[in-house]
Design a protein around this motif. Sequence first.
Motif, PDB file in Angstrom:
ATOM      1  N   ILE A 162       6.663  32.942  21.684  1.00 47.91           N
ATOM      2  CA  ILE A 162       7.449  31.743  21.968  1.00 47.91           C
ATOM      3  C   ILE A 162       7.150  30.704  20.894  1.00 47.91           C
ATOM      4  N   THR A 163       8.220  30.149  20.312  1.00 46.78           N
ATOM      5  CA  THR A 163       8.057  29.134  19.273  1.00 46.78           C
ATOM      6  C   THR A 163       8.430  27.740  19.749  1.00 46.78           C
ATOM      7  N   GLU A 164       9.251  27.665  20.802  1.00 41.10           N
ATOM      8  CA  GLU A 164       9.670  26.359  21.300  1.00 41.10           C
ATOM      9  C   GLU A 164      10.077  26.470  22.760  1.00 41.10           C
ATOM     10  N   VAL A 165       9.725  25.444  23.521  1.00 38.58           N
ATOM     11  CA  VAL A 165      10.158  25.326  24.904  1.00 38.58           C
ATOM     12  C   VAL A 165      10.869  23.981  25.025  1.00 38.58           C
ATOM     13  N   VAL A 166      12.151  24.010  25.388  1.00 37.39           N
ATOM     14  CA  VAL A 166      12.929  22.787  25.546  1.00 37.39           C
ATOM     15  C   VAL A 166      12.983  22.445  27.028  1.00 37.39           C
ATOM     16  N   LEU A 167      12.571  21.223  27.341  1.00 34.61           N
ATOM     17  CA  LEU A 167      12.567  20.757  28.725  1.00 34.61           C
ATOM     18  C   LEU A 167      13.731  19.828  28.970  1.00 34.61           C
TER      19      LEU A 167
END
Length: 77
Positions: free
Chosen positions: A65-70
């Motif tokens: 995982i490189t990014e988690v958008v909330l």
Amino acid sequence: MNDFFNDKKVNVCGGVDVRGSSITLVHIRERFTAHETSVNQLMQSKVDVKTSLSVKVIEGSNGEITEVVLASRNGNE
């Protein structure tokens, strides 16, 4: 408890026991419904607690995982 995540940054969506070098817990509600003692322990820990948010997008490649958008409850990122 599983040691697989010990040296990794961890995002937790939902309830689970986990350890890591950096832990972020994302909770959709503003308040927790768990026992008060458990919530107090969480808030006094090194866990980065994000409330009133949900996971909108998880991006990555090759199993990482490189990014988690909330997103907030009203849909804003």
